[in-house]
Motif scaffolding. Structure first.
Motif, PDB file in Angstrom:
ATOM      1  N   THR A 100      50.453  40.447  44.970  1.00 27.35           N
ATOM      2  CA  THR A 100      49.325  39.444  44.242  1.00 27.35           C
ATOM      3  C   THR A 100      49.182  39.829  42.692  1.00 27.35           C
ATOM      4  O   THR A 100      49.026  41.057  42.321  1.00 27.35           O
ATOM      5  N   SER A 101      48.980  38.499  41.913  1.00 25.75           N
ATOM      6  CA  SER A 101      48.781  38.905  40.333  1.00 25.75           C
ATOM      7  C   SER A 101      47.194  39.031  40.122  1.00 25.75           C
ATOM      8  O   SER A 101      46.737  39.479  39.393  1.00 25.75           O
ATOM      9  N   ILE A 102      46.762  37.654  40.627  1.00 28.13           N
ATOM     10  CA  ILE A 102      45.392  37.442  40.301  1.00 28.13           C
ATOM     11  C   ILE A 102      44.512  37.437  41.644  1.00 28.13           C
ATOM     12  O   ILE A 102      45.088  36.622  42.642  1.00 28.13           O
ATOM     13  N   SER A 103      43.315  38.018  41.742  1.00 30.97           N
ATOM     14  CA  SER A 103      42.681  37.555  43.019  1.00 30.97           C
ATOM     15  C   SER A 103      41.263  37.683  42.687  1.00 30.97           C
ATOM     16  O   SER A 103      40.569  38.012  42.004  1.00 30.97           O
TER      17      SER A 103
ATOM     18  N   ILE B 271      37.313  32.384  33.567  1.00 28.29           N
ATOM     19  CA  ILE B 271      37.138  33.670  34.050  1.00 28.29           C
ATOM     20  C   ILE B 271      38.355  34.608  34.582  1.00 28.29           C
ATOM     21  O   ILE B 271      38.304  35.662  34.194  1.00 28.29           O
ATOM     22  N   ILE B 272      39.395  33.883  34.819  1.00 36.55           N
ATOM     23  CA  ILE B 272      40.534  34.467  34.957  1.00 36.55           C
ATOM     24  C   ILE B 272      40.892  35.286  33.738  1.00 36.55           C
ATOM     25  O   ILE B 272      41.396  36.569  33.703  1.00 36.55           O
ATOM     26  N   ARG B 273      41.023  34.639  32.554  1.00 44.32           N
ATOM     27  CA  ARG B 273      41.264  35.303  31.384  1.00 44.32           C
ATOM     28  C   ARG B 273      40.210  36.253  30.563  1.00 44.32           C
ATOM     29  O   ARG B 273      40.458  36.729  29.793  1.00 44.32           O
ATOM     30  N   GLY B 274      39.081  36.258  31.240  1.00 40.55           N
ATOM     31  CA  GLY B 274      38.031  37.205  30.822  1.00 40.55           C
ATOM     32  C   GLY B 274      37.264  36.596  29.793  1.00 40.55           C
ATOM     33  O   GLY B 274      36.279  37.486  29.375  1.00 40.55           O
TER      34      GLY B 274
ATOM     35  N   GLY C  40      30.694  38.471  42.300  1.00 41.34           N
ATOM     36  CA  GLY C  40      32.051  38.380  43.158  1.00 41.34           C
ATOM     37  C   GLY C  40      32.905  39.201  42.062  1.00 41.34           C
ATOM     38  O   GLY C  40      32.668  39.987  41.073  1.00 41.34           O
ATOM     39  N   SER C  41      34.278  39.346  42.598  1.00 37.45           N
ATOM     40  CA  SER C  41      35.111  40.211  41.942  1.00 37.45           C
ATOM     41  C   SER C  41      36.205  39.357  41.547  1.00 37.45           C
ATOM     42  O   SER C  41      36.961  38.410  42.262  1.00 37.45           O
ATOM     43  N   VAL C  42      36.841  39.723  40.076  1.00 38.55           N
ATOM     44  CA  VAL C  42      37.916  39.143  39.737  1.00 38.55           C
ATOM     45  C   VAL C  42      39.038  40.138  39.061  1.00 38.55           C
ATOM     46  O   VAL C  42      38.451  40.947  38.364  1.00 38.55           O
ATOM     47  N   GLU C  43      39.932  40.209  39.994  1.00 35.96           N
ATOM     48  CA  GLU C  43      41.047  41.249  39.696  1.00 35.96           C
ATOM     49  C   GLU C  43      42.376  40.929  39.129  1.00 35.96           C
ATOM     50  O   GLU C  43      42.828  39.836  39.625  1.00 35.96           O
TER      51      GLU C  43
ATOM     52  N   PRO D 262      39.806  45.310  38.089  1.00 38.21           N
ATOM     53  CA  PRO D 262      38.807  44.095  37.570  1.00 38.21           C
ATOM     54  C   PRO D 262      39.222  43.899  36.186  1.00 38.21           C
ATOM     55  O   PRO D 262      39.560  44.676  35.366  1.00 38.21           O
ATOM     56  N   VAL D 263      39.124  42.498  36.020  1.00 39.92           N
ATOM     57  CA  VAL D 263      39.385  41.899  34.606  1.00 39.92           C
ATOM     58  C   VAL D 263      38.782  42.596  33.583  1.00 39.92           C
ATOM     59  O   VAL D 263      39.019  42.674  32.188  1.00 39.92           O
TER      60      VAL D 263
END
Lengths: 246, 280
Positions: free
Chosen positions: B2-5, B50-53, B65-68, B73-74
């Motif tokens: 998994t790359s992004i979660s 959100i994914i890009r930060g 929530g969590s973005v990894e 974590p991002v």
């Protein structure tokens, strides 16, 4: 920018004009200062910017200098003012003061104007970055200059759009003033929106990263730059010594 | 791997009363191409931010929530790391030009300059990128003098030159003509062949059907469908959530409905042609 002077490193040219500016401010009298305009006119001849320099200088600085001169000599009241007609008079003190002020303005503007004509913005910003000027500052300088044509194009597009909606943009002064607001609103809003998007685009290109910035574009300091900078420094020291002794 | 979660991610912009993203969870696997689809205001761009930060670094607001990314974590990554890990291309080609470079070559190099990459290496990487995206004819031109499609290609080159493993393309073809669109999707194909993870926000469903592996459908800030492209883009339920189906799929669905047939639903013209040939 392709002349020998244009190819000098920006800080070299800056050292030179800084020397001229300091000498212009602190040297007593006015003849030295007035001589700077012809000096820089000759330099602009060698740098291939003579016509451009003359046009810019005579259409702006000359007018300002003449205006200040006239106001100081003929309008501002001094103790020795001799009335000529109505509010116009003549004052020797005013003449001396105006020669001092206008000669310094003429000299400083001659130097600065010449500098910006023989130094491209790109070279200037490169030199500033090498000298560790803040990245944000250099970005603001160069992006302001580069973006002006784009903003002009955008405002022309908005003007056309408003015309197509029936807003009159030509005619009397009142008509043009009325068109100003419907043009200004969309322009400002577009710029704000574009600024946000551009800020994100810059951030995605590591703009805020605190590393020493490298550069694909490169200009090198040559031995002639070092020589000129040393000569300027020596001249500055000699000038200070002369001022102290005199 | 998994790359992004994203796990139970919700987000509200500052001064907003409602969540723009509501309890969203999904995983992005390395090396696959994902399409984010949905109506306007469904939250696609917000998810990308959100994914890009950019959220919460640039846009504050309330993020839960969590973005990894790769298990971290991002928010643990700094700007430079995110730049080299995630390339992000925006919708408007004009605003992607830095505004400080007067030729395409330097525009492409801009991120490398900010990252402090040595000049020799920079020259090599920029030249390689120019060759890869066929920008030779544009290399010495002013970026602002280019057409929309050309600017978008330059913007992509400027993003890809940092060799990110993940590339986010937020409606890259919305302002382009058909030729420009084709050029961009050629680049998407190239990224796929290089094994990069691609997240594409697009409305051009027919092209999504052709180029993407997986589709995520958003509606009102919620993730309502997530699956392989063939599974999602042949499901009529997509239409109930503000999405669209490829023309070919719509034709076959309607044909099946009208004539009581149960033919498989192709996504592209090529698939349909092959199916018809097989049927005969």
């Amino acid at each position: 920018m392709n002349s020998a002077i244009g190819k000098l490193y920006p800080s070299t040219k800056f050292c030179f004009i800084l020397l001229v500016i300091i000498a212009s401010i602190f040297t007593p009298g006015h003849w030295f200062q007035y001589a700077m305009f012809p000096l820089f006119a000759v330099l602009s001849l060698f740098s291939g910017t003579f016509v451009k320099y003359l046009k810019a200088y005579l259409s702006s600085i000359l007018l300002i200098v003449v205006l200040i001169f006239a106001v100081q000599v003929f309008i501002v009241r001094y103790d020795d003012t001799t009335p000529i007609w109505a509010f116009i008079g003549f004052s020797q003190t005013g003449l001396t003061a105006s020669l001092g002020i206008t000669s310094r303005i003429a000299a400083i503007c001659a130097a600065i104007m010449w500098f910006f004509q023989v130094t491209s913005t790109k070279d200037m910003v490169y030199a500033m970055e090498r000298a560790n000027f803040p990245k944000k500052m250099t970005f603001v300088i160069i992006s302001t200059i580069q973006m002006v044509p784009q903003m002009s194009a955008l405002s022309a597009t908005i003007l056309d759009a408003q015309r197509s909606r029936g807003i009159e943009t030509e005619g009397s002064l009142m008509t043009r003033m009325k068109a100003f607001v419907p043009m200004l609103g969309p322009l400002v809003l577009s710029l704000i929106q574009q600024t946000e998007e551009r800020a994100l685009a810059l951030q995605s290109r590591a703009f805020l990263f605190k590393a020493r910035k490298t550069s694909l574009y490169q200009i090198d300091k040559r031995p002639v730059d070092t020589v000129i900078q040393i000569v300027c420094l020596a001249a500055f020291v000699a000038y200070v010594v002369w001022m102290v002794i005199a | 791997m998994t790359s992004i979660s994203l796990k139970h991610v919700s987000y509200r912009y500052p001064l907003d009363t409602n969540n723009v993203i509501d309890d969203m969870s999904f995983d992005i696997e390395q090396g696959r191409t994902y399409a984010l689809i949905g109506a306007n205001d469904s939250g696609k761009t917000t998810v990308c931010n959100i994914i890009r930060g950019f959220i919460p670094r640039f846009y504050r607001g309330d993020l839960t929530g969590s973005v990894e990314i790769d298990g971290k974590p991002v928010t643990d990554f700094d700007d430079a790391q995110l730049t080299t890990m995630i390339g992000y291309s925006f919708q408007n080609p004009f605003t992607q030009m830095s505004g400080v470079k007067d030729n395409v070559r330097e525009e492409i190099a801009y991120a490398l300059e900010n990252l402090g990459v040595p000049r020799d290496e920079m020259i090599e990487r920029v030249d390689a990128m120019i060759e890869l995206l066929h920008l030779e004819a544009l290399a010495d031109k002013n970026p602002f003098e280019l057409s929309g499609g050309q600017k978008q290609r330059v913007a992509l080159a400027a993003v890809l030159v940092t060799d990110p493993g993940i590339v986010i393309l937020d409606e890259p073809t919305s302002q382009l003509d058909p030729k420009g669109t084709e050029d961009i999707f050629d680049i998407v194909e190239l990224l796929k062949s290089q094994g990069k993870t691609v997240i594409l926000v697009e409305h051009k469903i027919d092209l999504i059907a052709r180029y993407c592996d997986q589709v995520l459908l958003l509606d009102g800030g919620r993730l309502v469908m997530n699956g392989p492209v063939h599974e999602v883009l042949t499901d009529p339920a997509v239409l109930d959530h503000g999405g669209q189906l490829p023309q070919v799929a719509r034709y076959y669905l309607e044909r099946n409905r009208r004539f009581g047939r149960h033919d498989p639903i192709p996504l592209t013209v090529e698939e349909a042609a092959a199916q018809e040939r097989k049927g005969r």
